[in-house]
Motif scaffolding. Structure first.
Motif, PDB file in Angstrom:
ATOM      1  N   SER A   2      -7.951   4.622  -1.691  1.00  0.00           N
ATOM      2  CA  SER A   2      -8.898   5.346  -2.537  1.00  0.00           C
ATOM      3  C   SER A   2      -8.206   6.540  -3.167  1.00  0.00           C
ATOM      4  CB  SER A   2     -10.086   5.826  -1.696  1.00  0.00           C
ATOM      5  OG  SER A   2     -10.902   6.703  -2.441  1.00  0.00           O
ATOM      6  N   PRO A   3      -8.427   6.803  -4.463  1.00  0.00           N
ATOM      7  CA  PRO A   3      -7.739   7.915  -5.122  1.00  0.00           C
ATOM      8  C   PRO A   3      -8.306   9.285  -4.786  1.00  0.00           C
ATOM      9  CG  PRO A   3      -9.193   6.830  -6.668  1.00  0.00           C
ATOM     10  CD  PRO A   3      -9.225   6.010  -5.411  1.00  0.00           C
ATOM     11  N   ILE A   4      -9.459   9.334  -4.120  1.00  0.00           N
ATOM     12  CA  ILE A   4     -10.033  10.620  -3.729  1.00  0.00           C
ATOM     13  C   ILE A   4     -10.145  10.682  -2.205  1.00  0.00           C
ATOM     14  CG2 ILE A   4     -12.030  12.149  -3.838  1.00  0.00           C
ATOM     15  CD1 ILE A   4     -12.552  11.147  -6.626  1.00  0.00           C
ATOM     16  N   GLU A 146       5.073  19.936 -12.138  1.00  0.00           N
ATOM     17  CA  GLU A 146       6.429  19.396 -12.190  1.00  0.00           C
ATOM     18  C   GLU A 146       7.019  19.196 -10.800  1.00  0.00           C
ATOM     19  OE1 GLU A 146       7.773  18.005 -14.784  1.00  0.00           O
ATOM     20  OE2 GLU A 146       5.886  18.533 -15.756  1.00  0.00           O
ATOM     21  N   GLY A 147       6.709  20.104  -9.882  1.00  0.00           N
ATOM     22  CA  GLY A 147       7.169  19.933  -8.507  1.00  0.00           C
ATOM     23  C   GLY A 147       6.569  18.698  -7.867  1.00  0.00           C
ATOM     24  N   LEU A 148       5.297  18.463  -8.133  1.00  0.00           N
ATOM     25  CA  LEU A 148       4.637  17.261  -7.625  1.00  0.00           C
ATOM     26  C   LEU A 148       5.251  16.015  -8.240  1.00  0.00           C
ATOM     27  CD1 LEU A 148       2.377  15.778  -6.108  1.00  0.00           C
ATOM     28  CD2 LEU A 148       0.880  16.242  -8.070  1.00  0.00           C
ATOM     29  N   ARG A 149       5.511  16.055  -9.541  1.00  0.00           N
ATOM     30  CA  ARG A 149       6.100  14.907 -10.220  1.00  0.00           C
ATOM     31  C   ARG A 149       7.460  14.543  -9.601  1.00  0.00           C
ATOM     32  NH1 ARG A 149       4.519  13.524 -15.149  1.00  0.00           N
ATOM     33  NH2 ARG A 149       3.948  15.682 -15.656  1.00  0.00           N
ATOM     34  N   GLU A 150       8.252  15.561  -9.286  1.00  0.00           N
ATOM     35  CA  GLU A 150       9.569  15.326  -8.695  1.00  0.00           C
ATOM     36  C   GLU A 150       9.444  14.663  -7.326  1.00  0.00           C
ATOM     37  OE1 GLU A 150      13.613  17.765  -7.384  1.00  0.00           O
ATOM     38  OE2 GLU A 150      11.747  18.854  -7.700  1.00  0.00           O
ATOM     39  N   ILE A 151       8.531  15.153  -6.505  1.00  0.00           N
ATOM     40  CA  ILE A 151       8.360  14.581  -5.171  1.00  0.00           C
ATOM     41  C   ILE A 151       7.867  13.140  -5.254  1.00  0.00           C
ATOM     42  CG2 ILE A 151       6.810  14.689  -3.168  1.00  0.00           C
ATOM     43  CD1 ILE A 151       7.350  17.688  -3.075  1.00  0.00           C
ATOM     44  N   CYS A 152       6.932  12.862  -6.141  1.00  0.00           N
ATOM     45  CA  CYS A 152       6.434  11.488  -6.295  1.00  0.00           C
ATOM     46  C   CYS A 152       7.549  10.540  -6.712  1.00  0.00           C
ATOM     47  CB  CYS A 152       5.302  11.451  -7.317  1.00  0.00           C
ATOM     48  SG  CYS A 152       3.787  12.261  -6.772  1.00  0.00           S
ATOM     49  N   ALA A 153       8.473  11.025  -7.525  1.00  0.00           N
ATOM     50  CA  ALA A 153       9.588  10.185  -7.989  1.00  0.00           C
ATOM     51  C   ALA A 153      10.607   9.925  -6.897  1.00  0.00           C
ATOM     52  CB  ALA A 153      10.263  10.848  -9.186  1.00  0.00           C
ATOM     53  N   LEU A 154      10.643  10.781  -5.893  1.00  0.00           N
ATOM     54  CA  LEU A 154      11.678  10.691  -4.864  1.00  0.00           C
ATOM     55  C   LEU A 154      11.251   9.923  -3.618  1.00  0.00           C
ATOM     56  CD1 LEU A 154      13.138  14.327  -4.936  1.00  0.00           C
ATOM     57  CD2 LEU A 154      14.294  12.227  -5.686  1.00  0.00           C
ATOM     58  N   THR A 155       9.968   9.614  -3.485  1.00  0.00           N
ATOM     59  CA  THR A 155       9.510   9.008  -2.239  1.00  0.00           C
ATOM     60  C   THR A 155       8.927   7.619  -2.445  1.00  0.00           C
ATOM     61  OG1 THR A 155       8.164   9.334  -0.261  1.00  0.00           O
ATOM     62  CG2 THR A 155       7.190  10.024  -2.362  1.00  0.00           C
ATOM     63  N   ARG A 156       9.043   6.816  -1.400  1.00  0.00           N
ATOM     64  CA  ARG A 156       8.457   5.475  -1.388  1.00  0.00           C
ATOM     65  C   ARG A 156       7.056   5.479  -0.785  1.00  0.00           C
ATOM     66  NH1 ARG A 156       9.193   3.638   4.006  1.00  0.00           N
ATOM     67  NH2 ARG A 156      10.609   4.995   5.183  1.00  0.00           N
ATOM     68  N   PHE A 157       6.651   6.609  -0.205  1.00  0.00           N
ATOM     69  CA  PHE A 157       5.360   6.681   0.474  1.00  0.00           C
ATOM     70  C   PHE A 157       4.215   6.939  -0.509  1.00  0.00           C
ATOM     71  CE2 PHE A 157       8.233   8.401   3.898  1.00  0.00           C
ATOM     72  CZ  PHE A 157       8.134   7.293   4.728  1.00  0.00           C
ATOM     73  N   PRO A 158       3.009   6.466  -0.183  1.00  0.00           N
ATOM     74  CA  PRO A 158       1.840   6.917  -0.926  1.00  0.00           C
ATOM     75  C   PRO A 158       1.704   8.433  -0.795  1.00  0.00           C
ATOM     76  CG  PRO A 158       1.301   5.028   0.461  1.00  0.00           C
ATOM     77  CD  PRO A 158       2.669   5.484   0.864  1.00  0.00           C
ATOM     78  N   THR A 159       1.251   9.086  -1.847  1.00  0.00           N
ATOM     79  CA  THR A 159       1.174  10.545  -1.854  1.00  0.00           C
ATOM     80  C   THR A 159      -0.212  11.011  -2.286  1.00  0.00           C
ATOM     81  OG1 THR A 159       2.124  10.453  -4.088  1.00  0.00           O
ATOM     82  CG2 THR A 159       3.622  11.025  -2.280  1.00  0.00           C
ATOM     83  N   GLY A 180      -3.125   9.695  -5.130  1.00  0.00           N
ATOM     84  CA  GLY A 180      -4.481  10.209  -5.171  1.00  0.00           C
ATOM     85  C   GLY A 180      -4.510  11.703  -4.966  1.00  0.00           C
ATOM     86  N   VAL A 181      -5.718  12.250  -4.910  1.00  0.00           N
ATOM     87  CA  VAL A 181      -5.890  13.693  -4.739  1.00  0.00           C
ATOM     88  C   VAL A 181      -6.759  13.963  -3.524  1.00  0.00           C
ATOM     89  CG1 VAL A 181      -5.575  14.260  -7.163  1.00  0.00           C
ATOM     90  CG2 VAL A 181      -7.861  13.707  -6.329  1.00  0.00           C
ATOM     91  N   ALA A 182      -6.391  14.991  -2.778  1.00  0.00           N
ATOM     92  CA  ALA A 182      -7.203  15.459  -1.663  1.00  0.00           C
ATOM     93  C   ALA A 182      -7.928  16.717  -2.114  1.00  0.00           C
ATOM     94  CB  ALA A 182      -6.327  15.744  -0.450  1.00  0.00           C
TER      95      ALA A 182
END
Length: 208
Positions: A2-4, A146-159, A180-182
């Motif tokens: 779920s995205p939320i 931009e910091g979030l974008r970098e982390i998403c690009a570097l990991t294989r895990f759902p974020t 998704g977003v918490a």
């Protein structure tokens, strides 16, 4: 996934005139399928009682109940998993206590913590904080888009991104590649948690 992802806060809920079970029920009724029970100031007995109440609600909607930090509470209520931060019980001990079939999420706050987590078998990462919030005043540790974008690009895990996410910025957050977003106050602190949740889902649908 779920995205939320709803992260609970009893104080914020009460300030908005709600009980926490009411907020969770309304959010699940509106489509939320991930709920984290996060209560830092409750006694163990009160935490346990609340855990059982939320377990009944989440089961009703086939939603996941995740307990923040407290492995003992998660085991007692047979929650779906546990979320731990960098200062909580080490991940490998949480996994050994819960077993292989439960969900374990881990908070990371920067690239260094991300790299340290890459070899773990966590189920998802909570990435914080994206924007300043009332509970996180140290803006030097705020990641930003931009910091979030970098982390998403570097990991294989759902974020799941967390920290100051509201209707005004949720679409920008989702454009980073995050799973998704918490959210906390964007649901718990609203006059009508059901309508607030539906608005968030509508904004996510528009951003696709």
């Amino acid at each position: 996934m779920s995205p939320i992802y709803l992260v609970t806060d009893s104080v914020i809920s009460q300030q908005a005139g709600h009980t926490l079970p009411f907020v969770v029920e309304e959010a699940c009724r509106a489509g939320v399928r991930w709920v984290q029970l996060r209560e830092k100031n409750l006694s163990t007995r009160a935490f346990l009682e609340l855990g059982f109440q939320l377990k009944a609600i989440t089961q009703k909607y086939d939603a996941k109940l995740i307990i923040n930090d407290r492995v003992d509470i998660a085991l007692a209520v047979d929650a779906d998993g546990v979320h731990v931060g960098q200062d909580d019980m080490p991940y490998h001990l949480v996994r050994s206590l819960l077993g292989p079939n439960k969900i374990v999420g881990l908070s990371i706050n920067n690239r260094t913590e991300l790299l340290a987590a890459q070899d773990l078998d966590v189920d998802y990462l909570g990435v914080a904080a994206i924007f300043p919030t009332g509970t996180k005043q140290d803006t030097s540790s705020v990641l930003g888009i931009e910091g979030l974008r970098e982390i998403c690009a570097l990991t294989r895990f759902p974020t799941f991104a967390i920290g100051g996410i509201h209707p005004i910025n949720i679409q920008k957050v989702m454009q980073t590649g995050v799973t998704g977003v918490a959210v906390v106050s964007a649901i718990c602190g609203q006059p009508c948690p059901y309508e607030a949740t539906r608005e968030l889902f509508a904004l996510l649908e528009q951003s696709r």
